[in-house]
Design a protein around this motif. Sequence first.
Motif, PDB file in Angstrom:
ATOM      1  N   GLU A   1     -82.315   1.988   2.263  1.00  0.00           N
ATOM      2  CA  GLU A   1     -82.735   1.459   3.552  1.00  0.00           C
ATOM      3  C   GLU A   1     -81.995   2.044   4.766  1.00  0.00           C
ATOM      4  O   GLU A   1     -82.635   2.355   5.777  1.00  0.00           O
ATOM      5  N   PRO A   2     -80.658   2.202   4.673  1.00  0.00           N
ATOM      6  CA  PRO A   2     -79.957   2.693   5.870  1.00  0.00           C
ATOM      7  C   PRO A   2     -80.422   4.075   6.300  1.00  0.00           C
ATOM      8  O   PRO A   2     -80.302   4.426   7.475  1.00  0.00           O
ATOM      9  N   ARG A   3     -80.918   4.862   5.366  1.00  0.00           N
ATOM     10  CA  ARG A   3     -81.282   6.231   5.755  1.00  0.00           C
ATOM     11  C   ARG A   3     -82.766   6.524   5.528  1.00  0.00           C
ATOM     12  O   ARG A   3     -83.149   7.571   5.004  1.00  0.00           O
ATOM     13  N   LEU A   4     -83.587   5.581   5.972  1.00  0.00           N
ATOM     14  CA  LEU A   4     -85.032   5.829   5.935  1.00  0.00           C
ATOM     15  C   LEU A   4     -85.421   6.751   7.088  1.00  0.00           C
ATOM     16  O   LEU A   4     -84.833   6.667   8.167  1.00  0.00           O
ATOM     17  N   PRO A   5     -86.385   7.613   6.880  1.00  0.00           N
ATOM     18  CA  PRO A   5     -86.860   8.484   7.966  1.00  0.00           C
ATOM     19  C   PRO A   5     -87.355   7.654   9.147  1.00  0.00           C
ATOM     20  O   PRO A   5     -87.792   6.514   8.972  1.00  0.00           O
ATOM     21  N   ARG A   6     -87.273   8.218  10.325  1.00  0.00           N
ATOM     22  CA  ARG A   6     -87.718   7.490  11.522  1.00  0.00           C
ATOM     23  C   ARG A   6     -89.244   7.380  11.573  1.00  0.00           C
ATOM     24  O   ARG A   6     -89.780   6.386  12.034  1.00  0.00           O
TER      25      ARG A   6
ATOM     26  N   ALA B   1     -91.296   7.124   6.097  1.00  0.00           N
ATOM     27  CA  ALA B   1     -90.530   6.016   5.515  1.00  0.00           C
ATOM     28  C   ALA B   1     -91.340   5.306   4.444  1.00  0.00           C
ATOM     29  O   ALA B   1     -90.821   4.946   3.373  1.00  0.00           O
TER      30      ALA B   1
ATOM     31  N   THR C   1     -89.001  -4.489   5.810  1.00  0.00           N
ATOM     32  CA  THR C   1     -89.156  -3.056   6.079  1.00  0.00           C
ATOM     33  C   THR C   1     -90.536  -2.752   6.640  1.00  0.00           C
ATOM     34  O   THR C   1     -90.667  -2.042   7.646  1.00  0.00           O
TER      35      THR C   1
END
Lengths: 206, 206
Positions: free
Chosen positions: A78-83, A88, A138
């Motif tokens: 979760e912390p590094r999901l694509p923008r 994502a 999310t």
Amino acid sequence: MIDRRTKLREATRREILEAAWEVAREEGIGAVTLRDIAGRVGMRPPSLYTHFGSKMAIYDAMYRQGWEDYLAVVAGLEPRLPRQPRAALVVVAGSFFDFALAEPARAQLMNQRLVPGFEPTAEAYAPAVQVLDRLRGTLARLGADGDAAVDLFTAVVGGLVSQQIANDPGGRRWRRLLERAMDMYADEVGLPGPRLTPRPGGTQGA
Amino acid sequence: MIDRRTKLREATRREILEAAWEVAREEGIGAVTLRDIAGRVGMRPPSLYTHFGSKMAIYDAMYRQGWEDYLAVVAGLEPRLPRQPRAALVVVAGSFFDFALAEPARAQLMNQRLVPGFEPTAEAYAPAVQVLDRLRGTLARLGADGDAAVDLFTAVVGGLVSQQIANDPGGRRWRRLLERAMDMYADEVGLPGPRLTPRPGGTQGA
DNA sequence: GTCTATACTGTGATAGAC
DNA sequence: GTCTATCACAGTATAGAC
């Protein structure tokens, strides 16, 4: 109070569960027998009842472990999901797909009712609920609000996974459709951004 | 040559299958035992082996019967499909959904691998292949060409059905999403015609 | 041909000795 | 905590009565 004895008990439980996963991987989740498990840990079958109240209790612990493991995957993701919302979406769905396909026996226990008579207890179901709650959050953050959006997402991704396991085990026939399916879903719920895959009839037709 | 004897045999086989369906409906497809079946038809369990080579052969006949029944539904449906591709899509998907939900035990035998070790034989699988062939033809006629379009369709509809059975048995939570899911699918594969359901964010938003 | 009686193997589960 | 012994029930096989 966690003394040495309870720690040893925990270790034995883990050993039994690991043996159960081995059998499930090799023979299928429905073919797990107490004799198989006991044989691998060097016990007689009745001794397993010291650590688990029944065979269903073993399945229950496996079910919980499966969802806990996937919860860890999701939490790390979760912390590094694509923008980009669509990218994502593909990462989220892809993580579930690949987690399921990595061990079909586990996926069948977690998602399908493959074991006759098995119903997870509330405790074992808890991590599954957490995963669903995180998914709801999310999706909302990406712009897909409401229960219907969540239900549609689980249906699409779950459908792809179960078709893949049932009709092309070991292949990638439905895995290849995942990006397109996420574009389809993103278009439906109104997520912004350009499509990741070309729309088949649109670009080359008229 | 179909004499009286073979006709009687056929009748007995049908009677056994009907009893097997009864048990499956009441106890679940995985809980069917030869003793249960034998009890309902007034036989001893070993007598069933006169008519079926094994328990798997009974499952096999049930599997085949399930798909044959649905094939009949599809065949009866096809001549009077709506002209609007999207409406036709909803009828096709809805028939499968409702057929599955009418008897979840049958649907689980047909679509999921709920019975450990059961694999349908080629003969039993044949009507399932026919259904898929008809579906391919129907989708192509509506304007959705290619394997990917068929695979995406089966994933979406199958996903809705299995979520419904697993997470809201007896309810309509995913059934209500069917029209919207078909709009989503129709948009993706480029079917003409106006949407049957409003796009959630589009009409009331900006 | 059809069904019954009996028995064999393997399953999950329990009781009690050590 | 683990063992042996045992149980009830499952699917299955076979021999023989009708």
